[in-house]
Design an enzyme around this catalytic site. Structure first.
Site, PDB file in Angstrom:
ATOM      1  CB  ALA A  61      -0.893   0.170   1.178  1.00 29.15           C
ATOM      2  N   GLY A  74       0.313  -4.625   1.384  1.00 26.94           N
ATOM      3  CA  GLY A  74      -0.969  -4.713   0.535  1.00 26.94           C
ATOM      4  C   GLY A  74      -1.029  -5.426  -1.019  1.00 26.94           C
ATOM      5  CD  GLU A 104      -2.675  -7.369   3.551  1.00 26.21           C
ATOM      6  OE1 GLU A 104      -2.410  -6.381   3.379  1.00 26.21           O
ATOM      7  OE2 GLU A 104      -2.933  -8.001   4.703  1.00 26.21           O
ATOM      8  CD  GLU A 128       1.820  -5.662   5.737  1.00 27.09           C
ATOM      9  OE1 GLU A 128       2.574  -6.437   5.839  1.00 27.09           O
ATOM     10  OE2 GLU A 128       0.983  -5.513   4.767  1.00 27.09           O
TER      11      GLU A 128
HETATM   12  N1  COA Z   1       4.678   3.126  -1.012  1.00 24.48           N
HETATM   13  C1  COA Z   1       5.101   4.334  -1.320  1.00 24.48           C
HETATM   14  N2  COA Z   1       6.037   4.458  -2.156  1.00 24.48           N
HETATM   15  C2  COA Z   1       6.729   3.109  -2.677  1.00 24.48           C
HETATM   16  C3  COA Z   1       6.283   2.013  -1.882  1.00 24.48           C
HETATM   17  C4  COA Z   1       5.207   2.065  -1.002  1.00 24.48           C
HETATM   18  N3  COA Z   1       5.012   0.853  -0.648  1.00 24.48           N
HETATM   19  N4  COA Z   1       7.318   1.040  -2.351  1.00 24.48           N
HETATM   20  C5  COA Z   1       8.193   1.832  -3.225  1.00 24.48           C
HETATM   21  N5  COA Z   1       7.829   3.039  -3.174  1.00 24.48           N
HETATM   22  C6  COA Z   1       8.526   3.990  -3.895  1.00 24.48           C
HETATM   23  C7  COA Z   1       9.740   4.665  -3.350  1.00 24.48           C
HETATM   24  O1  COA Z   1       9.670   5.405  -2.290  1.00 24.48           O
HETATM   25  C8  COA Z   1      10.641   5.053  -4.568  1.00 24.48           C
HETATM   26  O2  COA Z   1      10.019   6.478  -4.891  1.00 24.48           O
HETATM   27  P1  COA Z   1      10.678   7.662  -5.316  1.00 24.48           P
HETATM   28  O3  COA Z   1      11.687   7.071  -6.465  1.00 24.48           O
HETATM   29  O4  COA Z   1       9.974   8.923  -5.572  1.00 24.48           O
HETATM   30  O5  COA Z   1      11.712   7.833  -4.051  1.00 24.48           O
HETATM   31  C9  COA Z   1      10.138   4.127  -5.584  1.00 24.48           C
HETATM   32  O6  COA Z   1       8.789   3.534  -5.225  1.00 24.48           O
HETATM   33  C10 COA Z   1      11.270   3.085  -6.123  1.00 24.48           C
HETATM   34  O7  COA Z   1      11.225   2.418  -4.807  1.00 24.48           O
HETATM   35  P2  COA Z   1      12.787   2.145  -4.259  1.00 24.48           P
HETATM   36  O8  COA Z   1      12.751   2.083  -2.547  1.00 24.48           O
HETATM   37  O9  COA Z   1      13.724   3.328  -4.530  1.00 24.48           O
HETATM   38  O10 COA Z   1      13.477   0.921  -4.695  1.00 24.48           O
HETATM   39  P3  COA Z   1      14.463   0.116  -4.178  1.00 24.48           P
HETATM   40  O11 COA Z   1      14.534  -1.274  -5.359  1.00 24.48           O
HETATM   41  O12 COA Z   1      15.443   0.643  -3.721  1.00 24.48           O
HETATM   42  O13 COA Z   1      13.638  -1.075  -3.134  1.00 24.48           O
HETATM   43  C11 COA Z   1      11.682  -1.952  -2.119  1.00 24.48           C
HETATM   44  C12 COA Z   1      12.369  -1.713  -3.397  1.00 24.48           C
HETATM   45  C13 COA Z   1      10.247  -2.720  -2.755  1.00 24.48           C
HETATM   46  C14 COA Z   1      12.379  -2.853  -1.108  1.00 24.48           C
HETATM   47  C15 COA Z   1      11.409  -0.686  -1.479  1.00 24.48           C
HETATM   48  O14 COA Z   1      10.721   0.125  -2.171  1.00 24.48           O
HETATM   49  C16 COA Z   1      10.504  -0.885  -0.118  1.00 24.48           C
HETATM   50  O15 COA Z   1      10.881  -1.384   0.835  1.00 24.48           O
HETATM   51  N6  COA Z   1       9.276  -0.489  -0.379  1.00 24.48           N
HETATM   52  C17 COA Z   1       8.041  -0.642   0.489  1.00 24.48           C
HETATM   53  C18 COA Z   1       7.831  -2.100   0.920  1.00 24.48           C
HETATM   54  C19 COA Z   1       6.847  -2.091   2.012  1.00 24.48           C
HETATM   55  O16 COA Z   1       7.186  -1.916   3.325  1.00 24.48           O
HETATM   56  N7  COA Z   1       5.651  -2.567   1.866  1.00 24.48           N
HETATM   57  C20 COA Z   1       4.570  -2.436   2.849  1.00 24.48           C
HETATM   58  C21 COA Z   1       3.692  -1.468   2.668  1.00 24.48           C
HETATM   59  S1  COA Z   1       2.139  -1.959   3.444  1.00 24.48           S
END
Ligand code: COA
Length: 247
Positions: free
Chosen positions: A63, A106, A109, A129
């Site tokens: 999410a 999300g 999910e 989460e």
């Molecule tokens: N919500 C909002 N933005 C998100 C996102 C999320 N769940 N997941 C990724 N993004 C965004 C990042 O902020 C980034 O945005 P920016 O370029 O404007 O800074 C862009 O997507 C690319 O992600 P980034 O983190 O730079 O890529 P990465 O390859 O370094 O890492 C992940 C990838 C998936 C490991 C990392 O993005 C991450 O941990 N995301 C959240 C995962 C999470 O906790 N999800 C559960 C939420 S309920």
């Protein structure tokens, strides 16, 4: 396909919906949830198979954390994502999730709400989460357990460890693994098999699969009773018997 947050392609027997926010790894925001509700309304009125996938190299990395951070207790009670995913789960025709890259939080999910999941070797699926100070409240605590069993679900939810494609396949979380350029053709091949069957029999199978344990076998009998009277059952069985030369 278009550049909407949910890019939707409509065919007579199926709809392909692509989460379309690749620069944010398809993080699911409120607008996308609204688009999923609109799509559900369409598929409830005119049942078709749904293939769910993500643009770029990910399904969805969760999410949208920017929006999640702003949500308060009353938003949690509204179950914004949970209710959308329940509606997807309850669509009359099957939902196939075609998963590449990250399917986290999300995003995972939403995948758990599908009837059938397939993936690429790049899959990373799980629920981190608690590392963000929340629980996985949009289906993981019950649906993941139903899919993979309590042991692995507990480990995934309590440690946040994401599974790769091989482990997800071994656990039955995804049913097959395909190279990225073959993922959609694999999803369509599954949809083709479903589309070849009687749509009402498919819908009733899905209803029976979703029904609570204490409703069986009464519900199966009720659904079958309707099908035993259907002209399509008569047509299909007659066609089989005539083809094989049996009276
Ligand atoms: N919500 C909002 N933005 C998100 C996102 C999320 N769940 N997941 C990724 N993004 C965004 C990042 O902020 C980034 O945005 P920016 O370029 O404007 O800074 C862009 O997507 C690319 O992600 P980034 O983190 O730079 O890529 P990465 O390859 O370094 O890492 C992940 C990838 C998936 C490991 C990392 O993005 C991450 O941990 N995301 C959240 C995962 C999470 O906790 N999800 C559960 C939420 S309920």
């Amino acid at each position: 396909m278009d550049d909407a947050l949910l890019a939707v392609e409509r065919r007579p027997d199926r709809v392909i919906a692509r989460l379309n926010r690749p620069h944010k790894r398809n993080a699911i925001d409120r607008e996308m949830i609204d688009a999923l509700h609109a799509l559900c309304a369409e598929l409830e009125a005119e049942p078709r198979i749904l293939i769910l996938t993500g643009a770029g190299e990910d399904f969805a990395a969760g999410a949208d954390i920017t929006q999640l951070r702003a949500r308060r207790a009353e938003d949690a009670h509204r179950g914004i994502n949970a209710n959308a995913f329940i509606r997807i789960r309850e669509l009359p025709m099957p939902v196939i999730a075609a998963l590449d890259g990250y399917a986290l939080g999300g995003g995972a999910e939403l995948a758990y709400a599908a009837d059938i999941r397939i993936a690429t070797p790049r899959l990373k699926i799980g629920n981190p989460e608690p590392t963000l100070g929340i629980i996985a409240a949009a289906g993981a605590t019950w649906r993941l357990r139903e899919i993979v069993g309590e042991g692995l679900a507990s480990e995934m939810l309590l440690t946040g460890r994401a599974l790769g494609a091989d482990e997800a396949r071994a656990a039955g979380l995804v049913s097959s693994v395909h190279q990225p350029d073959e993922l959609m053709s694999a999803a369509h091949a599954i949809a083709d098999r479903i589309a070849a069957a009687d749509p009402l029999a498919i819908q009733h199978t899905k209803t029976a699969l979703r029904a609570g344990r204490d409703t069986h076998p009464v519900i199966d009998g009720e659904l079958q009773a309707e099908l035993f009277e259907s002209p399509e059952k008569m047509r299909r069985m007659t066609q089989f018997l005539e083809r094989t030369g049996r009276p």
